[in-house]
Write a protein that holds these residues in place. Structure first.
Motif, PDB file in Angstrom:
ATOM      1  N   ASP A 299      21.472 -10.248  -0.430  1.00  0.00           N
ATOM      2  CA  ASP A 299      22.869 -10.467  -0.323  1.00  0.00           C
ATOM      3  C   ASP A 299      23.256  -9.883  -1.467  1.00  0.00           C
ATOM      4  O   ASP A 299      24.896  -9.828  -1.799  1.00  0.00           O
ATOM      5  N   ALA A 300      22.975  -8.733  -2.106  1.00  0.00           N
ATOM      6  CA  ALA A 300      23.402  -7.982  -3.012  1.00  0.00           C
ATOM      7  C   ALA A 300      24.696  -6.859  -2.572  1.00  0.00           C
ATOM      8  O   ALA A 300      24.738  -6.825  -1.332  1.00  0.00           O
ATOM      9  N   THR A 301      25.758  -6.693  -3.236  1.00  0.00           N
ATOM     10  CA  THR A 301      26.807  -6.019  -2.976  1.00  0.00           C
ATOM     11  C   THR A 301      26.561  -4.552  -3.003  1.00  0.00           C
ATOM     12  O   THR A 301      25.361  -4.171  -3.608  1.00  0.00           O
ATOM     13  N   LEU A 302      27.314  -3.624  -2.501  1.00  0.00           N
ATOM     14  CA  LEU A 302      27.178  -2.312  -2.581  1.00  0.00           C
ATOM     15  C   LEU A 302      27.104  -2.039  -3.864  1.00  0.00           C
ATOM     16  O   LEU A 302      26.335  -0.938  -4.446  1.00  0.00           O
ATOM     17  N   GLU A 303      28.114  -2.541  -4.666  1.00  0.00           N
ATOM     18  CA  GLU A 303      28.249  -1.976  -6.109  1.00  0.00           C
ATOM     19  C   GLU A 303      26.900  -2.378  -6.866  1.00  0.00           C
ATOM     20  O   GLU A 303      26.660  -1.682  -7.699  1.00  0.00           O
ATOM     21  N   GLU A 304      26.417  -3.637  -6.596  1.00  0.00           N
ATOM     22  CA  GLU A 304      24.985  -4.025  -7.342  1.00  0.00           C
ATOM     23  C   GLU A 304      23.967  -3.006  -7.013  1.00  0.00           C
ATOM     24  O   GLU A 304      23.321  -2.510  -8.066  1.00  0.00           O
ATOM     25  N   VAL A 305      23.806  -2.726  -5.635  1.00  0.00           N
ATOM     26  CA  VAL A 305      22.748  -1.754  -5.463  1.00  0.00           C
ATOM     27  C   VAL A 305      23.177  -0.410  -6.000  1.00  0.00           C
ATOM     28  O   VAL A 305      22.057   0.367  -6.154  1.00  0.00           O
ATOM     29  N   ARG A 306      24.304  -0.065  -5.996  1.00  0.00           N
ATOM     30  CA  ARG A 306      24.596   1.326  -6.670  1.00  0.00           C
ATOM     31  C   ARG A 306      24.011   1.449  -8.062  1.00  0.00           C
ATOM     32  O   ARG A 306      23.718   2.527  -8.536  1.00  0.00           O
ATOM     33  N   GLU A 307      24.284   0.341  -8.841  1.00  0.00           N
ATOM     34  CA  GLU A 307      23.965   0.451  -9.888  1.00  0.00           C
ATOM     35  C   GLU A 307      22.335   0.416 -10.333  1.00  0.00           C
ATOM     36  O   GLU A 307      21.876   0.893 -11.336  1.00  0.00           O
ATOM     37  N   MET A 308      21.457   0.004  -9.326  1.00  0.00           N
ATOM     38  CA  MET A 308      19.895   0.097  -9.068  1.00  0.00           C
ATOM     39  C   MET A 308      19.622   1.246  -8.905  1.00  0.00           C
ATOM     40  O   MET A 308      18.679   1.580  -9.018  1.00  0.00           O
TER      41      MET A 308
ATOM     42  N   GLU B  58       0.994  -1.252   0.060  1.00  0.00           N
ATOM     43  CA  GLU B  58      -0.065  -0.169   0.004  1.00  0.00           C
ATOM     44  C   GLU B  58       0.916   1.124   0.050  1.00  0.00           C
ATOM     45  O   GLU B  58       1.740   1.197   0.695  1.00  0.00           O
ATOM     46  N   ASP B  59       0.449   2.188  -0.781  1.00  0.00           N
ATOM     47  CA  ASP B  59       1.169   3.509  -0.706  1.00  0.00           C
ATOM     48  C   ASP B  59       1.508   4.167   0.610  1.00  0.00           C
ATOM     49  O   ASP B  59       2.370   4.773   0.626  1.00  0.00           O
ATOM     50  N   SER B  60       0.640   3.836   1.665  1.00  0.00           N
ATOM     51  CA  SER B  60       0.749   4.598   2.770  1.00  0.00           C
ATOM     52  C   SER B  60       2.087   4.003   3.702  1.00  0.00           C
ATOM     53  O   SER B  60       2.471   4.612   4.528  1.00  0.00           O
ATOM     54  N   HIS B  61       2.710   2.911   3.247  1.00  0.00           N
ATOM     55  CA  HIS B  61       3.801   2.153   3.596  1.00  0.00           C
ATOM     56  C   HIS B  61       5.012   3.101   3.371  1.00  0.00           C
ATOM     57  O   HIS B  61       6.053   2.636   3.864  1.00  0.00           O
ATOM     58  N   PHE B  62       4.899   3.865   2.284  1.00  0.00           N
ATOM     59  CA  PHE B  62       6.183   4.336   1.573  1.00  0.00           C
ATOM     60  C   PHE B  62       7.083   5.366   2.401  1.00  0.00           C
ATOM     61  O   PHE B  62       8.096   5.565   2.174  1.00  0.00           O
ATOM     62  N   ALA B  63       6.257   6.180   3.243  1.00  0.00           N
ATOM     63  CA  ALA B  63       7.032   7.196   4.024  1.00  0.00           C
ATOM     64  C   ALA B  63       8.107   6.481   5.134  1.00  0.00           C
ATOM     65  O   ALA B  63       9.225   7.005   4.962  1.00  0.00           O
ATOM     66  N   GLU B  64       7.664   5.282   5.523  1.00  0.00           N
ATOM     67  CA  GLU B  64       8.680   4.315   6.366  1.00  0.00           C
ATOM     68  C   GLU B  64       9.858   3.981   5.542  1.00  0.00           C
ATOM     69  O   GLU B  64      10.814   4.116   5.953  1.00  0.00           O
ATOM     70  N   LEU B  65       9.475   3.587   4.438  1.00  0.00           N
ATOM     71  CA  LEU B  65      10.502   2.567   3.587  1.00  0.00           C
ATOM     72  C   LEU B  65      11.275   4.018   2.950  1.00  0.00           C
ATOM     73  O   LEU B  65      12.646   3.682   2.771  1.00  0.00           O
ATOM     74  N   ASN B  66      10.856   4.857   2.617  1.00  0.00           N
ATOM     75  CA  ASN B  66      11.696   6.016   2.110  1.00  0.00           C
ATOM     76  C   ASN B  66      12.679   6.518   3.370  1.00  0.00           C
ATOM     77  O   ASN B  66      13.728   6.949   2.886  1.00  0.00           O
ATOM     78  N   LYS B  67      12.429   6.641   4.539  1.00  0.00           N
ATOM     79  CA  LYS B  67      13.263   6.784   5.777  1.00  0.00           C
ATOM     80  C   LYS B  67      14.388   5.728   5.354  1.00  0.00           C
ATOM     81  O   LYS B  67      15.721   6.278   5.522  1.00  0.00           O
ATOM     82  N   LEU B  68      14.126   4.541   5.560  1.00  0.00           N
ATOM     83  CA  LEU B  68      15.261   3.384   5.330  1.00  0.00           C
ATOM     84  C   LEU B  68      15.966   3.611   3.975  1.00  0.00           C
ATOM     85  O   LEU B  68      16.950   3.410   4.174  1.00  0.00           O
TER      86      LEU B  68
ATOM     87  N   GLY C 289      18.324   5.151  -8.383  1.00  0.00           N
ATOM     88  CA  GLY C 289      17.777   6.423  -9.248  1.00  0.00           C
ATOM     89  C   GLY C 289      18.366   7.488  -8.510  1.00  0.00           C
ATOM     90  O   GLY C 289      19.071   7.620  -7.396  1.00  0.00           O
ATOM     91  N   ASP C 290      17.753   8.816  -9.063  1.00  0.00           N
ATOM     92  CA  ASP C 290      17.903   9.912  -8.522  1.00  0.00           C
ATOM     93  C   ASP C 290      17.578  10.103  -7.090  1.00  0.00           C
ATOM     94  O   ASP C 290      18.144  10.699  -6.283  1.00  0.00           O
ATOM     95  N   ASP C 291      16.428   9.304  -6.703  1.00  0.00           N
ATOM     96  CA  ASP C 291      15.700   9.218  -5.431  1.00  0.00           C
ATOM     97  C   ASP C 291      16.229   8.093  -4.421  1.00  0.00           C
ATOM     98  O   ASP C 291      15.759   7.885  -3.341  1.00  0.00           O
ATOM     99  N   GLY C 292      17.162   7.314  -4.939  1.00  0.00           N
ATOM    100  CA  GLY C 292      17.660   6.137  -4.255  1.00  0.00           C
ATOM    101  C   GLY C 292      16.774   4.866  -4.782  1.00  0.00           C
ATOM    102  O   GLY C 292      16.403   4.978  -6.129  1.00  0.00           O
ATOM    103  N   LEU C 293      16.575   3.902  -3.955  1.00  0.00           N
ATOM    104  CA  LEU C 293      15.781   2.766  -4.554  1.00  0.00           C
ATOM    105  C   LEU C 293      14.306   2.775  -4.836  1.00  0.00           C
ATOM    106  O   LEU C 293      13.585   2.240  -5.448  1.00  0.00           O
ATOM    107  N   ILE C 294      13.893   3.891  -3.669  1.00  0.00           N
ATOM    108  CA  ILE C 294      12.549   4.115  -3.630  1.00  0.00           C
ATOM    109  C   ILE C 294      12.074   5.408  -3.944  1.00  0.00           C
ATOM    110  O   ILE C 294      12.466   6.345  -3.556  1.00  0.00           O
ATOM    111  N   PRO C 295      11.282   5.826  -5.160  1.00  0.00           N
ATOM    112  CA  PRO C 295      10.996   6.834  -5.420  1.00  0.00           C
ATOM    113  C   PRO C 295      10.183   7.766  -4.486  1.00  0.00           C
ATOM    114  O   PRO C 295       9.340   7.145  -3.794  1.00  0.00           O
ATOM    115  N   SER C 296      10.611   9.057  -4.468  1.00  0.00           N
ATOM    116  CA  SER C 296       9.767   9.712  -3.298  1.00  0.00           C
ATOM    117  C   SER C 296       8.465  10.143  -3.705  1.00  0.00           C
ATOM    118  O   SER C 296       7.916  10.184  -4.806  1.00  0.00           O
TER     119      SER C 296
END
Length: 92
Positions: A74-83, A14-24, A85-92
Protein backbone atom coordinates in the motif's frame (compact mmCIF):
# COMPACT_ATOMS: atom_id res chain seq x y z
CA UNK A 1 19.60 -13.00 -0.53
CA UNK A 2 17.37 -11.94 2.35
CA UNK A 3 14.55 -9.63 1.24
CA UNK A 4 12.24 -7.73 3.56
CA UNK A 5 8.80 -6.56 2.48
CA UNK A 6 7.95 -3.71 4.82
CA UNK A 7 5.18 -4.65 7.21
CA UNK A 8 5.27 -8.34 6.26
CA UNK A 9 8.56 -9.97 7.13
CA UNK A 10 11.52 -11.54 5.38
CA UNK A 11 12.04 -14.13 2.66
CA UNK A 12 15.13 -15.89 1.36
CA UNK A 13 15.34 -15.46 -2.39
CA UNK A 14 17.73 -17.25 -4.74
CA UNK A 15 19.82 -15.03 -7.02
CA UNK A 16 18.44 -16.87 -10.06
CA UNK A 17 15.07 -15.11 -9.56
CA UNK A 18 16.43 -11.61 -9.91
CA UNK A 19 16.21 -11.46 -13.72
CA UNK A 20 12.40 -11.73 -13.51
CA UNK A 21 12.23 -9.29 -10.60
CA UNK A 22 14.42 -6.78 -12.44
CA UNK A 23 11.98 -6.76 -15.39
CA UNK A 24 9.15 -5.84 -13.03
CA UNK A 25 11.37 -3.28 -11.30
CA UNK A 26 12.15 -1.66 -14.69
CA UNK A 27 8.41 -1.50 -15.48
CA UNK A 28 7.72 0.04 -12.09
CA UNK A 29 10.41 2.67 -12.60
CA UNK A 30 9.03 3.57 -16.04
CA UNK A 31 5.49 3.90 -14.68
CA UNK A 32 6.72 6.12 -11.88
CA UNK A 33 8.60 8.35 -14.32
CA UNK A 34 5.46 8.61 -16.50
CA UNK A 35 3.18 9.34 -13.53
CA UNK A 36 1.12 6.22 -14.29
CA UNK A 37 -0.32 5.62 -10.83
CA UNK A 38 -2.60 2.77 -11.97
CA UNK A 39 0.30 0.97 -13.68
CA UNK A 40 2.53 1.66 -10.67
CA UNK A 41 0.02 0.07 -8.28
CA UNK A 42 -0.44 -2.99 -10.54
CA UNK A 43 3.30 -3.55 -11.09
CA UNK A 44 4.21 -3.05 -7.43
CA UNK A 45 1.63 -5.71 -6.55
CA UNK A 46 3.07 -8.06 -9.22
CA UNK A 47 6.62 -7.48 -7.94
CA UNK A 48 5.70 -8.23 -4.33
CA UNK A 49 3.62 -11.26 -5.36
CA UNK A 50 6.62 -12.61 -7.29
CA UNK A 51 8.89 -12.19 -4.25
CA UNK A 52 6.35 -13.97 -2.05
CA UNK A 53 5.90 -16.78 -4.59
CA UNK A 54 9.60 -17.38 -5.29
CA UNK A 55 10.95 -16.71 -1.80
CA UNK A 56 11.07 -18.96 1.23
CA UNK A 57 9.62 -17.13 4.27
CA UNK A 58 11.90 -16.80 7.28
CA UNK A 59 10.43 -17.43 10.74
CA UNK A 60 9.06 -14.33 12.45
CA UNK A 61 11.71 -14.63 15.18
CA UNK A 62 14.62 -14.75 12.67
CA UNK A 63 16.97 -11.79 12.98
CA UNK A 64 18.72 -11.95 9.61
CA UNK A 65 19.99 -8.67 8.12
CA UNK A 66 17.96 -7.75 5.05
CA UNK A 67 20.04 -7.17 1.93
CA UNK A 68 17.08 -5.68 0.09
CA UNK A 69 14.05 -3.84 1.48
CA UNK A 70 10.90 -3.50 -0.60
CA UNK A 71 7.94 -1.23 0.14
CA UNK A 72 4.63 -2.41 1.50
CA UNK A 73 1.92 -3.11 -1.06
CA UNK A 74 0.00 0.00 0.00
CA UNK A 75 3.04 2.30 -0.28
CA UNK A 76 2.45 5.55 -2.14
CA UNK A 77 4.28 6.57 -5.27
CA UNK A 78 6.15 9.19 -3.22
CA UNK A 79 7.19 6.66 -0.55
CA UNK A 80 8.54 4.31 -3.20
CA UNK A 81 10.32 7.15 -4.97
CA UNK A 82 12.21 7.86 -1.71
CA UNK A 83 13.36 4.21 -1.56
CA UNK A 84 14.73 4.13 -5.11
CA UNK A 85 18.40 3.71 -5.81
CA UNK A 86 20.10 4.38 -9.12
CA UNK A 87 18.91 1.00 -10.43
CA UNK A 88 15.38 1.13 -9.04
CA UNK A 89 14.25 -0.91 -6.03
CA UNK A 90 16.25 -3.98 -7.03
CA UNK A 91 19.93 -3.58 -7.90
CA UNK A 92 20.97 -5.04 -11.24
Amino acid sequence: MIVRIMGEGQVRLEDSHFAELNKLDDELLEEMENGDSEGFRRTLSQLLDAVRRMGAPLPDDALEPSELILPAEDATLEEVREMLGDDGLIPS
